[in-house]
Motif scaffolding. Structure first.
Motif, mmCIF file in Angstrom:
data_model
loop_
_atom_site.group_PDB
_atom_site.id
_atom_site.type_symbol
_atom_site.label_atom_id
_atom_site.label_comp_id
_atom_site.label_asym_id
_atom_site.label_seq_id
_atom_site.Cartn_x
_atom_site.Cartn_y
_atom_site.Cartn_z
ATOM 1 N N ASN A 2 8.341 -25.403 -45.173
ATOM 2 C CA ASN A 2 8.444 -24.105 -46.221
ATOM 3 C C ASN A 2 8.163 -22.847 -45.355
ATOM 4 O OD1 ASN A 2 9.395 -22.982 -48.611
ATOM 5 N ND2 ASN A 2 7.296 -23.149 -49.303
ATOM 6 N N GLU A 3 9.101 -21.991 -45.189
ATOM 7 C CA GLU A 3 8.826 -20.603 -44.591
ATOM 8 C C GLU A 3 8.760 -19.643 -45.749
ATOM 9 O OE1 GLU A 3 11.008 -19.475 -40.650
ATOM 10 O OE2 GLU A 3 11.798 -17.848 -42.012
ATOM 11 N N ALA A 4 7.821 -18.730 -45.343
ATOM 12 C CA ALA A 4 7.681 -17.573 -46.231
ATOM 13 C C ALA A 4 7.286 -16.490 -45.611
ATOM 14 C CB ALA A 4 6.537 -17.990 -47.293
ATOM 15 N N LEU A 5 8.017 -15.328 -45.561
ATOM 16 C CA LEU A 5 7.762 -13.944 -44.933
ATOM 17 C C LEU A 5 7.278 -13.092 -46.108
ATOM 18 C CD1 LEU A 5 10.298 -15.164 -43.061
ATOM 19 C CD2 LEU A 5 9.452 -13.152 -41.769
ATOM 20 N N ARG A 6 5.976 -12.368 -45.838
ATOM 21 C CA ARG A 6 5.930 -11.234 -46.917
ATOM 22 C C ARG A 6 5.125 -10.009 -46.226
ATOM 23 N NH1 ARG A 6 1.441 -14.998 -48.586
ATOM 24 N NH2 ARG A 6 -0.354 -14.213 -48.163
ATOM 25 N N LEU A 7 5.230 -8.963 -46.877
ATOM 26 C CA LEU A 7 4.725 -7.662 -46.351
ATOM 27 C C LEU A 7 3.330 -7.370 -47.232
ATOM 28 C CD1 LEU A 7 5.076 -5.075 -44.762
ATOM 29 C CD2 LEU A 7 6.069 -3.966 -46.809
ATOM 30 N N GLN A 8 2.246 -7.223 -46.634
ATOM 31 C CA GLN A 8 1.017 -6.956 -47.202
ATOM 32 C C GLN A 8 0.403 -5.753 -46.539
ATOM 33 O OE1 GLN A 8 -0.080 -9.994 -48.763
ATOM 34 N NE2 GLN A 8 -1.593 -8.656 -49.843
ATOM 35 N N ARG A 9 0.169 -4.866 -47.711
ATOM 36 C CA ARG A 9 -0.617 -3.567 -47.015
ATOM 37 C C ARG A 9 -1.963 -3.915 -46.324
ATOM 38 N NH1 ARG A 9 1.176 1.501 -48.613
ATOM 39 N NH2 ARG A 9 3.188 1.350 -49.679
ATOM 40 N N SER A 45 -4.459 0.918 -32.386
ATOM 41 C CA SER A 45 -4.736 1.512 -33.586
ATOM 42 C C SER A 45 -4.520 0.324 -34.680
ATOM 43 C CB SER A 45 -3.766 2.616 -33.854
ATOM 44 O OG SER A 45 -3.932 3.609 -33.252
ATOM 45 N N PRO A 46 -5.214 0.287 -35.855
ATOM 46 C CA PRO A 46 -4.883 -0.787 -36.940
ATOM 47 C C PRO A 46 -3.710 -0.570 -37.650
ATOM 48 C CG PRO A 46 -6.561 0.825 -37.611
ATOM 49 C CD PRO A 46 -6.244 1.062 -36.253
ATOM 50 N N ALA A 47 -3.133 -1.746 -38.071
ATOM 51 C CA ALA A 47 -1.899 -1.432 -38.809
ATOM 52 C C ALA A 47 -2.046 -1.038 -40.187
ATOM 53 C CB ALA A 47 -1.240 -3.170 -39.004
ATOM 54 N N ASP A 48 -1.304 -0.295 -40.986
ATOM 55 C CA ASP A 48 -1.326 -0.164 -42.278
ATOM 56 C C ASP A 48 -0.551 -1.359 -43.130
ATOM 57 O OD1 ASP A 48 -2.476 2.466 -41.897
ATOM 58 O OD2 ASP A 48 -0.528 3.499 -41.668
ATOM 59 N N PHE A 49 0.403 -1.795 -42.323
ATOM 60 C CA PHE A 49 1.236 -2.737 -43.074
ATOM 61 C C PHE A 49 1.345 -3.975 -42.003
ATOM 62 C CE2 PHE A 49 2.939 1.120 -44.417
ATOM 63 C CZ PHE A 49 3.320 0.953 -45.922
ATOM 64 N N HIS A 50 1.329 -5.147 -42.641
ATOM 65 C CA HIS A 50 1.362 -6.569 -42.011
ATOM 66 C C HIS A 50 2.475 -7.504 -42.672
ATOM 67 C CE1 HIS A 50 -2.541 -5.937 -40.211
ATOM 68 N NE2 HIS A 50 -3.073 -5.418 -41.510
ATOM 69 N N VAL A 51 3.301 -7.838 -41.739
ATOM 70 C CA VAL A 51 4.358 -8.834 -42.117
ATOM 71 C C VAL A 51 3.667 -10.229 -41.505
ATOM 72 C CG1 VAL A 51 6.587 -9.642 -41.568
ATOM 73 C CG2 VAL A 51 6.225 -7.172 -41.717
ATOM 74 N N GLY A 56 4.678 -23.395 -44.128
ATOM 75 C CA GLY A 56 3.775 -24.142 -44.822
ATOM 76 C C GLY A 56 2.522 -23.154 -45.152
ATOM 77 N N SER A 57 1.340 -23.826 -44.855
ATOM 78 C CA SER A 57 0.048 -22.949 -45.133
ATOM 79 C C SER A 57 -0.367 -22.351 -43.642
ATOM 80 C CB SER A 57 -1.094 -23.885 -45.595
ATOM 81 O OG SER A 57 -1.411 -24.981 -44.495
ATOM 82 N N VAL A 58 0.395 -22.243 -42.695
ATOM 83 C CA VAL A 58 0.173 -21.948 -41.334
ATOM 84 C C VAL A 58 0.599 -20.236 -41.122
ATOM 85 C CG1 VAL A 58 0.116 -22.262 -38.720
ATOM 86 C CG2 VAL A 58 -0.095 -24.225 -40.341
ATOM 87 N N GLY A 95 13.203 -18.596 -33.614
ATOM 88 C CA GLY A 95 13.933 -17.676 -34.288
ATOM 89 C C GLY A 95 12.877 -16.986 -35.294
ATOM 90 N N LEU A 96 11.560 -17.565 -35.558
ATOM 91 C CA LEU A 96 10.906 -16.919 -36.215
ATOM 92 C C LEU A 96 10.252 -15.582 -36.056
ATOM 93 C CD1 LEU A 96 9.035 -17.357 -38.886
ATOM 94 C CD2 LEU A 96 7.120 -18.032 -37.361
ATOM 95 N N GLY A 97 10.058 -15.193 -34.764
ATOM 96 C CA GLY A 97 9.662 -13.961 -34.298
ATOM 97 C C GLY A 97 10.920 -12.941 -34.808
ATOM 98 N N GLY A 98 11.909 -13.105 -34.506
ATOM 99 C CA GLY A 98 13.284 -12.411 -34.703
ATOM 100 C C GLY A 98 13.063 -12.218 -36.254
ATOM 101 N N ARG A 99 12.978 -13.031 -37.114
ATOM 102 C CA ARG A 99 13.042 -12.866 -38.454
ATOM 103 C C ARG A 99 11.878 -12.016 -39.270
ATOM 104 N NH1 ARG A 99 14.523 -18.300 -37.803
ATOM 105 N NH2 ARG A 99 12.373 -19.312 -38.426
#
Length: 184
Positions: A2-9, A45-51, A56-58, A95-99
């Motif tokens: 299971n793949e999940a991509l999310r944006l986190q401040r 420089s630190p990120a303001d946003f993280h993808v 799965g859980s990794v 292809g995960l890096g591209g996604r």
């Protein structure tokens, strides 16, 4: 899996996300650069946003970016300075890096409202970024040193790449680039 991509401040990262990021970055860079610090990652420089891209859980991939106004020639440009692009070796070539990069580029436009994405990288990874829509720009670049955050570094070596965000990459202004801080 299971793949999940999310944006986190950055300010909304929880202990679970921080621990997963620490594990991902330390697995790649610990022996060369020491432990990863989310507020000063290896002097960049630190990120303001993280993808965050989970398999799965990794935590399998990460792309970070920070909003900053830089100067390019006589123009001020709002960029999403991109760094911390990393894919766990077990998931490279899938292809995960591209996604993850496309997810970040959408967030650069929709959430950060940046004019362009901006990054510096090693020559050997330029084809990866170009495959995700980034284009090289050639200019003298000025930034603060990662080592002391005070010394000014001037370089022409690049590679420096940009991508379209709220403005098309063809609209990138001409001139020398001043990052007005440390690189990403």
């Amino acid at each position: 899996m299971n793949e999940a991509l999310r944006l986190q401040r950055h300010e909304d990262l929880g202990m679970m996300e921080l621990a997963a990021m620490q594990k991902l970055f330390d697995s790649e860079y610990l022996s060369d650069f020491g432990r990863w610090n989310p507020h000063a990652p290896y002097g960049y420089s630190p990120a303001d946003f993280h993808v965050l891209a989970f398999q799965g859980s990794v935590l399998a991939a990460h792309v970070g970016f920070q909003r900053r106004v830089i100067s390019v020639g006589a123009d001020e440009v709002l960029v999403a300075g991109t760094g911390g692009v990393l894919v766990d070796p077990r998931f490279r070539g899938t292809g995960l890096g591209g996604r993850a990069m496309r997810h970040a580029q959408k967030a650069m436009r929709d959430e950060a409202e940046a004019h362009f994405g901006f990054l510096g990288c090693r020559n050997e990874v330029v084809p990866f970024y170009e495959s995700a829509g980034w284009v090289q720009v050639h200019a003298t670049e000025r930034c603060l040193s990662r080592a002391d955050q005070k010394s000014v570094i001037v370089s022409q070596g690049g590679p420096t790449l940009i991508c379209s965000s709220s403005r098309d990459a063809s609209e990138w202004p001409n001139g020398d680039i001043d990052l007005r801080g440390t690189p990403w």
